[in-house]
Structures are given as structure tokens and as C-alpha cells.
Design an enzyme around this catalytic site. Structure first.
Site, PDB file in Angstrom:
ATOM      1  N   CYS A   1     -16.433  19.864 -12.156  1.00 17.37           N
ATOM      2  CA  CYS A   1     -16.392  19.346 -13.533  1.00 17.37           C
ATOM      3  C   CYS A   1     -14.961  19.013 -13.921  1.00 17.37           C
ATOM      4  CB  CYS A   1     -17.038  20.317 -14.495  1.00 17.37           C
ATOM      5  SG  CYS A   1     -16.597  22.013 -14.188  1.00 17.37           S
TER       6      CYS A   1
ATOM      7  N   LYS B   1     -29.341  32.795 -13.727  1.00 15.19           N
ATOM      8  CA  LYS B   1     -30.213  31.836 -13.071  1.00 15.19           C
ATOM      9  C   LYS B   1     -29.343  30.845 -12.295  1.00 15.19           C
ATOM     10  CE  LYS B   1     -32.404  27.656 -13.172  1.00 15.19           C
ATOM     11  NZ  LYS B   1     -31.956  27.366 -11.796  1.00 15.19           N
TER      12      LYS B   1
ATOM     13  N   GLU C   1     -18.964  10.318 -15.755  1.00 11.73           N
ATOM     14  CA  GLU C   1     -18.704  11.327 -14.713  1.00 11.73           C
ATOM     15  C   GLU C   1     -19.559  10.985 -13.487  1.00 11.73           C
ATOM     16  OE1 GLU C   1     -20.171  15.369 -15.313  1.00 11.73           O
ATOM     17  OE2 GLU C   1     -18.284  16.113 -14.519  1.00 11.73           O
TER      18      GLU C   1
ATOM     19  N   GLU D   1     -20.048  24.748 -20.766  1.00 17.83           N
ATOM     20  CA  GLU D   1     -19.003  24.124 -19.937  1.00 17.83           C
ATOM     21  C   GLU D   1     -19.666  22.946 -19.259  1.00 17.83           C
ATOM     22  OE1 GLU D   1     -17.021  22.855 -17.326  1.00 17.83           O
ATOM     23  OE2 GLU D   1     -16.939  24.737 -16.188  1.00 17.83           O
TER      24      GLU D   1
HETATM   25  P1  ADP Z   1     -27.565  18.744 -12.265  1.00 23.31           P
HETATM   26  O1  ADP Z   1     -28.222  17.652 -13.060  1.00 23.31           O
HETATM   27  O2  ADP Z   1     -26.296  18.351 -11.651  1.00 23.31           O
HETATM   28  O3  ADP Z   1     -28.477  19.476 -11.327  1.00 23.31           O
HETATM   29  P2  ADP Z   1     -27.913  20.557 -14.446  1.00 23.31           P
HETATM   30  O4  ADP Z   1     -27.038  20.590 -15.634  1.00 23.31           O
HETATM   31  O5  ADP Z   1     -29.295  20.011 -14.650  1.00 23.31           O
HETATM   32  O6  ADP Z   1     -27.102  19.798 -13.342  1.00 23.31           O
HETATM   33  O7  ADP Z   1     -28.033  22.018 -13.813  1.00 23.31           O
HETATM   34  C1  ADP Z   1     -27.190  23.098 -14.090  1.00 23.31           C
HETATM   35  C2  ADP Z   1     -28.030  24.351 -14.197  1.00 23.31           C
HETATM   36  O8  ADP Z   1     -28.938  24.183 -15.290  1.00 23.31           O
HETATM   37  C3  ADP Z   1     -28.927  24.637 -12.980  1.00 23.31           C
HETATM   38  O9  ADP Z   1     -29.019  26.025 -12.795  1.00 23.31           O
HETATM   39  C4  ADP Z   1     -30.251  24.074 -13.409  1.00 23.31           C
HETATM   40  O10 ADP Z   1     -31.363  24.639 -12.741  1.00 23.31           O
HETATM   41  C5  ADP Z   1     -30.259  24.442 -14.868  1.00 23.31           C
HETATM   42  N1  ADP Z   1     -31.183  23.649 -15.692  1.00 23.31           N
HETATM   43  C6  ADP Z   1     -31.707  22.431 -15.441  1.00 23.31           C
HETATM   44  N2  ADP Z   1     -32.518  22.035 -16.428  1.00 23.31           N
HETATM   45  C7  ADP Z   1     -32.529  23.041 -17.349  1.00 23.31           C
HETATM   46  C8  ADP Z   1     -33.163  23.234 -18.614  1.00 23.31           C
HETATM   47  N3  ADP Z   1     -33.958  22.323 -19.134  1.00 23.31           N
HETATM   48  N4  ADP Z   1     -32.911  24.371 -19.291  1.00 23.31           N
HETATM   49  C9  ADP Z   1     -32.069  25.303 -18.788  1.00 23.31           C
HETATM   50  N5  ADP Z   1     -31.446  25.182 -17.601  1.00 23.31           N
HETATM   51  C10 ADP Z   1     -31.669  24.070 -16.887  1.00 23.31           C
END
Ligand code: ADP
Length: 496
Positions: free
Chosen positions: A300, A191, A400, A266
């Protein structure tokens, strides 16, 4: 084969590229989302949408996981290791053949300079090449149980591996997760981030052309809440590799815990770059600039905290600011030294940190403002920023930022530098610049970090295990350890 420049010219002229994938890639083919919804991806260099993609939901996730399960049981787990290696090797070759287009898509989607996107695509090919060679070297062990007994173990693939991928290194992160998972014999549902969905889709299609059986690697696009969350919580997923923010990572870990699913996380970083008085000054300057301004600091493992010995401080910061001010900014396709940040939300977040710092009276040595592409007046840009004289408990030092913002702290000596460096909730990487061999390796032992770079920030490649301690997460990607993340040990004890 068209060069990157030719694809870039098309993208500059039209604002997009022809034949962008529009659906998920599930079961070996592109397919529309079950809920028939689309969403837009923005070009950060113009702040305009440039292509649509599928906005999936849990129904698409269930379909992809089912496909992955079937492919695992029926073909991939029993495909000979050498054959898995040949397929991965062909994928590496195809990525190289299509590197120009992949790099331009990555550049449009993420905003990063074309040269950086080209480097990421080379890295993706290298990941497939590396794990292709490892498939048939996954050896087990034997145990000395005594006469009349035979004890041995081997590595089994874990099963269906989910990959939740961030927007800062879309193809590189996808490749470093998908390649070892496939090498181990796992099937994959990936995803990508909703900001940068396209290169993962293109990668899945390349894998199909390389000979990967249908259903072994699927990609479902959409938001974190609608696709990421049901994927992490799916009871049919055997392993989750997540790269992203701490808050989301905690949520993923909790969701996986309900099924006792293993995770590799990570997460964030606030990595120190320690510059000691006896360093090669030019090398250190180059290193510090690259550590924080590459990908506009959205890494990161960015070196976002400079910790420098007092005797060097004044002249070094002066030179650093001059170098930061000389960095060219612009649309990634024109290959500036620094591109835009990835989204309006990210820009606002960075600006918020600096506004609050200004109100606290923190000294901004250079930068500290939002800006635009000087050629077009558009895009989400933030100036390369250096903040000097930072207290160890300042928000800028502790949190961060994920942008082109470097804080500077003064150390009295190496021991003080070590204490400052380790004073963080994060522990992902650390850099050290010194020509003193003993000091370098003493620091390398004592720095709390998953990896330490000595005299070259970001040194190393796919061969080197990568991951964090503390809130930076746990588990390791890359290297042979990354391959073992997708394996479980089966031990057998027999009497004869
Ligand atoms: P940012 O806040 O910088 O967008 P995230 O950690 O939210 O970083 O996003 C990293 C990945 O996790 C993306 O692919 C995002 O769509 C996905 N993501 C966001 N929210 C969720 C969730 N609740 N469960 C699983 N994956 C998620």
C-alpha cells in the site's frame, strides 16, 4: 533448528510443507470449520494449490467472538500489565526460534522472495517485542480540579478487537495489529486474507505456547464475504482494524457504523517519490527501485509515482530502466530479486492497466508484459515496468495498480514537485531525495501523507506511527499511537 534453506528445499521438492494448519484457531486450539468446508491456497510461484484451509462462515465468526468476549471479561482485561508483557515477550522469542519455517510458509503463500519473507518475520517478532515493553508503561493522567477534588484518567482496553488482514504482508500486518491489541488488554479475532491464511494461524498457536490464555487470540479463515463481512458487522466487536482496498474498507466502515464500532482503516496508496536535482543519485536510484519493486509493488505504501526534476530526468530514467531489466525474477523460494504477484486476478488487473495505457499511446519505457518463472515456465509474474512521460490525469498516475509499475512525471522545481505529489486522492506515504536539508524538511511539512521518508524509502520500523490521510484511511498503527488505538480513556472526578 532447521534453516530456511532446509525448509525451502522440502517445499521445492514436494510443493508444500508438512503439518500445515487446516482448521481455524479458536479458544486456544485448532478446530474444523462448523460448516466443514475447506478451500485451497495457491503458491503464486507455480500457480498451483499447495495446501487446504478452513472455509469459515458466520457461525465460526460468532463462536470466535463469543470466545473472545468471555476471555476478555474473565481473564485478559485483568491480567497484570507486566504479565501481558512477559507473554508478548515470549511470543517474540518463539517467533524468532521458528522464523525459518514461518518465512518459508509466508513465501509459499504470498509468493514473495524468501529474503523478504524473512524480513517480515523479523518485523513480526519485533512488533511483539516492542509492545511487550509498552504494556506496563500505559500511564494515565491527573487533572487539577482544585482543593477537595481528585481527577485522573487511565487507559482501558476497548474490548474485542477484530483484525482484517490483507494478502501482501500477512504476518507483518497480523503482528502489527495483534501485538498492540493484546498489549492494551484487548482480545482478538483475526481474519487473514483467503489468499494467505497460514502465518496468522501459526502466530495464534505460537501465542498460545507463549502463555496466552485460551480465547484471547483466535483466527478464523475464509473469504471476505463469508468471514470478513460478518466479523466487521458483529455487534460484539468493539474495534475493527482493517487493512485492504478502499472499496472493501468503505464497506467495513459502513458495517461497523451500524454498531457505532470504532475503526482504523489502512487503505490504498499512490505514493510519490520526489527526486530533486541535488540528491545523492545512487541512493535515489536504489530507493526508487526498492520503493516500487519490493514485493512486486504489492505494497500500500509502494513508491509508485516518481516525480523527478527535469535536469536529472533522462540519465536517471535510463539507469532506472537498466536496473529494472536486471532484476532477477523467479519462485520466491529461490530468492530472486522479484517474485510473482499474488494471484491470477491481481496479474490480470495489472495487465489491464498497461493494456489500456498502450491503447492511449502511453510510453512504456521498460517491461509492460506478463511473464513466467524462467526456470519452470510457471507462476503469475509481471515484468518490472517503468512508464515515462505520464500526464498528471492519466489513469496510471491516479489509480493504485498494486503491482511493479512505476510512473514518471517531470517537475520543474521543488514547488512543482510538491504540487504534483499532492495531486492524488491518496495520501499514505511520500519519499523525498535531496541533500538540501531545508528543502527536505519544507517538503516533509507540506506533503500530504501520513509519513514522509527522507533519503531512504521505507525508513523506520515498528516505533514509527503509520497510516494515511484522504482515501488512504485514518487512524494510526505502529508506535505508541498504535497502542492507543486499542484503548479508551476513562476519566474519574472525585470529591473528598
Ligand atoms: P483485495 O481486493 O486486494 O483482495 P480486500 O480489501 O478485498 O483486498 O481484502 C483485504 C481483506 O479484507 C481480506 O482479508 C479480505 O478477505 C477481507 N474482505 C474482503 N471483503 C470483505 C468484506 N466485505 N468485509 C470484510 N472484509 C472483507
Amino acid at each position: 533448528m532447521l534453516s530456511s534453506q532446509k525448509f525451502a528445499a522440502v517445499a521445492m521438492r514436494t510443493g508444500t510443507l508438512p503439518d500445515m494448519p487446516r482448521g481455524h484457531f479458536v479458544g486456544g486450539a485448532f478446530c474444523g470449520p462448523i460448516g466443514r468446508r475447506l478451500m485451497e491456497s495457491f503458491d503464486p510461484g507455480t500457480a498451483e494449490p499447495f495446501a487446504e484451509f478452513a472455509r469459515g462462515d458466520s457461525a465460526d465468526v460468532y463462536a470466535a467472538v463469543e470466545c473472545a468476549r468471555r476471555a476478555f471479561e474473565s481473564t485478559w482485561r485483568d491480567t497484570a500489565a507486566a504479565e501481558r508483557g512477559r507473554i508478548l515477550s515470549r511470543a517474540a522469542q518463539l517467533i524468532r526460534e521458528e522464523a525459518s519455517r514461518l518465512a518459508v510458509v509466508e513465501c509459499l503463500d504470498s509468493g514473495k522472495p524468501l529474503a523478504e519473507a524473512e524480513g517480515d518475520v523479523r518485523g513480526a517478532a519485533r512488533a511483539f517485542e516492542y509492545y511487550a515493553g509498552a504494556c506496563d508503561k500505559l500511564q494515565g493522567d491527573t487533572f487539577p480540579l482544585g482543593p477537595g477534588y481528585l481527577g485522573y484518567s487511565h487507559h482501558e482496553p476497548v474490548g474485542v478487537a477484530a483484525q482484517i488482514i490483507p494478502w501482501n504482508y500477512p504476518i507483518a500486518t497480523a503482528a502489527r495489529g495483534i501485538a498492540p491489541a493484546l498489549a492494551a488488554g484487548c482480545t482478538v479475532v483475526a481474519k487473514p486474507a483467503e489468499q494467505t491464511p497460514f502465518t496468522a494461524l501459526l502466530l495464534a498457536e505460537i501465542l498460545k505456547r507463549a502463555g496466552l490464555p485460551d480465547g484471547v487470540c483466535s483466527v478464523v479463515t475464509g473469504t471476505g464475504a463469508e468471514v470478513g463481512a460478518p466479523l466487521a458487522a458483529h455487534p460484539g466487536v468493539d474495534h475493527v482494524t482493517f487493512t485492504g482496498s478502499v472499496a472493501t474498507g468503505i464497506g467495513v466502515m459502513k458495517a461497523a457504523a451500524d454498531n457505532v464500532t470504532r475503526v482504523v482503516l489502512e487503505l490504498g496508496g499512490k505514493s510519490p517519490v520526489v527526486v530533486l536535482a541535488d540528491c545523492d543519485r545512487q541512493r535515489a536510484l536504489d530507493g526508487v527501485i526498492g520503493a516500487i519493486f519490493e514485493n512486486a509493488g504489492q505494497i500500500c505504501s509502494a513508491g509508485s509515482r516518481l516525480i523527478i526534476e527535469r535536469v536529472l530526468h533522462d540519465g536517471f530514467i535510463e539507469d532506472l530502466c537498466r536496473r529494472a531489466e536486471a532484476l532477477t525474477l523467479g519462485h520466491g523460494l529461490r530468492n530472486p530479486k522479484m517474485g510473482p504477484v499474488n494471484s491470477a486476478a491481481q496479474l490480470a488487473r495489472i495487465a489491464g492497466f498497461i493494456e489500456r495505457a498502450r491503447r492511449r499511446g502511453v510510453t512504456i519505457a521498460t517491461g509492460g508484459g506478463e511473464t513466467v518463472d524462467p526456470e519452470t515456465g510457471r507462476g503469475w509474474f509481471y515484468q518490472p515496468t517503468v512508464v515515462s512521460g505520464c500526464a498528471a490525469d492519466d489513469e496510471l498516475v491516479r489509480e493504485e495498480i498494486f503491482g511493479p509499475v512505476l510512473t514518471v512525471q517531470i517537475a520543474e522545481d521543488a514547488a512543482h514537485a510538491l504540487a504534483l505529489a499532492n495531486d492524488s486522492q491518496y495520501a499514505l506515504v511520500a519519499g523525498v531525495y535531496t541533500n538540501n536539508f531545508s528543502a527536505a524538511h519544507h517538503l516533509a511539512q507540506r506533503l500530504d501523507a501520513g509519513q514522509v521518508y527522507i533519503n531512504e524509502y521505507f525508513a523506520g520500523g515498528i516505533e514509527v506511527p503509520f497510516g494515511g490521510n484522504k482515501k488512504s484511511g485514518f487512524g494510526r498503527e505502529k508506535g505508541l499511537e498504535g497502542l492507543l488505538s486499542y484503548c479508551r480513556t476513562k476519566s474519574v472526578a472525585a470529591r473528598y
